[in-house]
Design an enzyme around this catalytic site. Structure first.
Site, PDB file in Angstrom:
ATOM      1  N   GLU A 328       0.827  -1.212   0.000  1.00 35.33           N
ATOM      2  CA  GLU A 328       0.000   0.000   0.000  1.00 35.33           C
ATOM      3  C   GLU A 328       0.860   1.261   0.000  1.00 35.33           C
ATOM      4  O   GLU A 328       0.433   2.292  -0.501  1.00 35.33           O
ATOM      5  CB  GLU A 328      -0.946   0.001   1.208  1.00 35.33           C
ATOM      6  CG  GLU A 328      -2.053  -1.034   1.069  1.00 35.33           C
ATOM      7  CD  GLU A 328      -3.228  -0.810   2.004  1.00 35.33           C
ATOM      8  OE1 GLU A 328      -3.085  -0.080   3.007  1.00 35.33           O
ATOM      9  OE2 GLU A 328      -4.296  -1.383   1.742  1.00 35.33           O
ATOM     10  N   HIS A 357      10.842 -25.859   0.936  1.00 36.50           N
ATOM     11  CA  HIS A 357      10.313 -27.037   0.242  1.00 36.50           C
ATOM     12  C   HIS A 357       9.190 -26.662  -0.714  1.00 36.50           C
ATOM     13  O   HIS A 357       8.433 -27.528  -1.145  1.00 36.50           O
ATOM     14  CB  HIS A 357       9.842 -28.072   1.275  1.00 36.50           C
ATOM     15  CG  HIS A 357      10.970 -28.547   2.138  1.00 36.50           C
ATOM     16  ND1 HIS A 357      11.642 -29.725   1.909  1.00 36.50           N
ATOM     17  CD2 HIS A 357      11.579 -27.966   3.196  1.00 36.50           C
ATOM     18  CE1 HIS A 357      12.608 -29.857   2.814  1.00 36.50           C
ATOM     19  NE2 HIS A 357      12.594 -28.798   3.601  1.00 36.50           N
ATOM     20  N   LYS A 471     -13.664   0.001  -4.439  1.00 39.11           N
ATOM     21  CA  LYS A 471     -14.653   0.340  -3.407  1.00 39.11           C
ATOM     22  C   LYS A 471     -15.883   1.021  -4.013  1.00 39.11           C
ATOM     23  O   LYS A 471     -17.015   0.740  -3.632  1.00 39.11           O
ATOM     24  CB  LYS A 471     -14.025   1.241  -2.338  1.00 39.11           C
ATOM     25  CG  LYS A 471     -13.192   0.461  -1.335  1.00 39.11           C
ATOM     26  CD  LYS A 471     -12.725   1.334  -0.190  1.00 39.11           C
ATOM     27  CE  LYS A 471     -11.807   0.530   0.733  1.00 39.11           C
ATOM     28  NZ  LYS A 471     -11.119   1.346   1.708  1.00 39.11           N
TER      29      LYS A 471
HETATM   30  O1  PA5 Z   1      -3.528   0.969   5.722  1.00 40.84           O
HETATM   31  C1  PA5 Z   1      -4.701   1.266   5.566  1.00 40.84           C
HETATM   32  O2  PA5 Z   1      -5.100   2.433   5.726  1.00 40.84           O
HETATM   33  C2  PA5 Z   1      -5.756   0.229   5.236  1.00 40.84           C
HETATM   34  O3  PA5 Z   1      -5.224  -1.010   4.966  1.00 40.84           O
HETATM   35  C3  PA5 Z   1      -6.717   0.091   6.392  1.00 40.84           C
HETATM   36  O4  PA5 Z   1      -6.022  -0.304   7.541  1.00 40.84           O
HETATM   37  C4  PA5 Z   1      -7.834  -0.904   6.106  1.00 40.84           C
HETATM   38  O5  PA5 Z   1      -8.450  -0.615   4.886  1.00 40.84           O
HETATM   39  C5  PA5 Z   1      -8.876  -0.875   7.216  1.00 40.84           C
HETATM   40  O6  PA5 Z   1      -9.385   0.404   7.361  1.00 40.84           O
HETATM   41  P1  PA5 Z   1     -10.161   0.845   8.651  1.00 40.84           P
HETATM   42  O7  PA5 Z   1      -9.207   0.762   9.811  1.00 40.84           O
HETATM   43  O8  PA5 Z   1     -10.606   2.238   8.380  1.00 40.84           O
HETATM   44  O9  PA5 Z   1     -11.306  -0.103   8.841  1.00 40.84           O
END
Ligand code: PA5
Length: 480
Positions: A328, A357, A471
């Site tokens: 990310e 393995h 999304k």
């Molecule tokens: O790093 C990030 O921002 C995302 O991976 C969030 O952690 C994930 O989408 C979960 O989001 P939230 O904590 O708002 O539910």
């Protein structure tokens, strides 16, 4: 940085060995020298992030400027993500749950799950949930849910809790811990709702409590509104702490506190690492050096895959956490000047020796597009020797009398030597043990490394615009 051995790190703590990234077919000193001006600029940017919370061009998903405070998690200070009061509250909660909560179900996804799983694995012995309560010293069983929307998995959890309650012959004391920074994420919110409804329908079997962990903004976070309306305690996911960088604040530390992990030592280790990693001199800055090596490997050698290979089962979840951090943070279509760059590399988690393995064949003979990043823990928590119960089989003598950790380390060293023998890129992180202080060093080292690489590549390591595309499509579908 010793030229010959190419080793850096914290005295007595985390070591980064990177000599196997250099040499025939790999990186050169000249490549490193060429990158020096960009490394100087990256170090200046990191100091600015720590001092002001300002990261170049970083905006929140609604397009407004957003602070970046992840290095400040290491400093207990008023106004910081962690304060003395917030830490004391977590510790008090951990003690209050002890002997009073049978089962805690943590419901989060992405950064609101992966860090908790790391801290669960670091804090507990294997088979934690199967151990009797005395062996757990009154600490609760821990389950994870809401890290997917899987009806079968959720029903399985509910069935298992129901069997447990019936066997106990008294109501099972269940603490639900929904974790979501936005407070609106589909997976944790929908699974939390389903679990809550079921437990309430079986009020004779369960005594239910809820502790929410979310952004404390009623307009933004549905979860926070619910907490206020229902009188549930709520812990903040502080401003400036993105999901994948939140392991060292409330969402992650709660898990540590509940399981009696030394969360203060965890933060001490993280702070030691921040202070070691602010210098522009690569010799004095292990995270910047790691970032520079990985960046160069990608740019100059085409290493677009990084295999994070921890030796030992407890390191697996750390690899999963790193996968999110790298994907990310660095997987970006555009740089911070708006140019199309398609930056990033694909992270892969492997566990030594298990995946020797399965994946090692690929690493040894497949495309030359990988850095294999090993993680070794010097002192194992347990020293278990192997014996030979079959003296008539001398083949087993090779293992007899040796601790399992000796075999694990022999496998790691052999894997590394074989790769190096074929001029393939690998590096090694070494932790003295999995004590909290060293874990804190490693977690902060990895977060800083990724943030530094963002600076070198000039991409925003703190946003994730790419997840909005699916999304939008999904929400339109679900709204029908
Ligand atoms: O790093 C990030 O921002 C995302 O991976 C969030 O952690 C994930 O989408 C979960 O989001 P939230 O904590 O708002 O539910």
């Amino acid at each position: 940085m010793t030229k010959e051995k190419k080793t850096t790190g914290l005295a007595g703590g985390l070591t980064f060995q990177y000599e196997n990234l250099f040499g025939e077919g790999r990186l050169t000193e000249a490549m490193m020298a060429e990158l020096r001006p960009a490394m100087d600029a990256a170090a200046a940017s990191m100091r600015r992030i720590l001092e002001t919370g300002f990261a170049k061009a970083h905006l929140s998903k609604d397009g407004t400027p957003e602070h970046v405070y992840f290095p400040r998690q290491a400093y207990l200070r008023e106004g910081n993500p962690n304060e003395e009061a917030s830490l004391s509250r977590l510790e008090a909660m951990g003690e209050a749950w002890r002997h009073h909560v049978d089962v805690a179900v943590f419901l989060g996804i992405g950064g609101s799950y992966l860090g908790d799983k790391v801290l669960f694995d670091l804090s507990t012995k294997p088979y934690w949930n199967q151990l009797p309560v005395s062996a757990r010293e009154g600490r609760p069983q821990i389950y994870f849910a809401g890290n997917n929307v899987d009806g079968e998995a959720t029903q399985g959890l509910l069935d298992m809790l129901t069997y447990q309650a019936r066997e106990a012959g008294r109501p099972l004391r269940v603490m639900l811990v929904p974790i979501s920074k936005s407070g609106t994420t589909m997976e944790p919110l929908s699974v939390f709702s389903a679990v809550l409804v079921y437990l309430r329908q079986h009020a004779d079997l369960f005594r239910i409590d809820v502790t929410a962990v979310t952004g404390l903004d009623k307009d933004e976070s549905l979860l926070y509104r619910l907490a206020c309306e229902n009188g549930w305690p709520a812990l903040a996911i502080p401003e400036g702490i993105g999901g994948r960088y939140c392991i060292l604040s409330n969402p992650g530390l709660l898990m540590g506190a509940v399981l009696g992990y030394d969360i203060r030592a965890l933060l001490d280790g993280a702070r030691e690492m921040v202070e070691r990693c602010l210098s522009a001199a690569a010799d004095d800055n292990p995270a910047l050096l790691n970032a520079a090596c990985k960046y160069l490997a990608a740019e100059k050698l085409g290493a677009d895959v990084e295999v994070f290979m921890g030796y030992g089962d407890r390191l697996r979840s750390l690899g999963d956490w790193y996968v999110q951090l790298l994907s990310e943070s660095l997987g970006k279509r555009q740089d911070r000047e708006g140019r199309t760059v398609y930056y990033g590399r694909t992270p892969v988690v492997a566990t030594g020796t298990t995946d020797m393995h399965s994946m090692t064949q690929q690493h040894q003979d497949g495309k030359r597009n990988k850095v294999i990043q090993f993680l070794e823990v010097t002192r194992p928590a347990v020293a278990l020797p192997v014996a030979n119960p079959f003296p008539q089989e001398p083949a087993l003598d090779m293992y007899a009398g040796k601790e399992m950790d000796r075999l694990l380390k022999a496998a790691l060293a052999a894997n590394e030597t074989a790769l190096t023998g074929d001029h393939r890129c690998s590096a090694r992180y070494i932790l003295p043990s999995l004590e909290a202080r060293y874990a804190g060093q490693l977690l902060m080292f990895l977060m800083l490394s990724v943030a530094y690489e963002g600076e070198l590549a000039d991409v925003d390591a703190f946003d994730q615009p790419g997840v909005e595309a699916y999304k939008k499509i999904m929400k339109a579908d679900l709204a029908r």
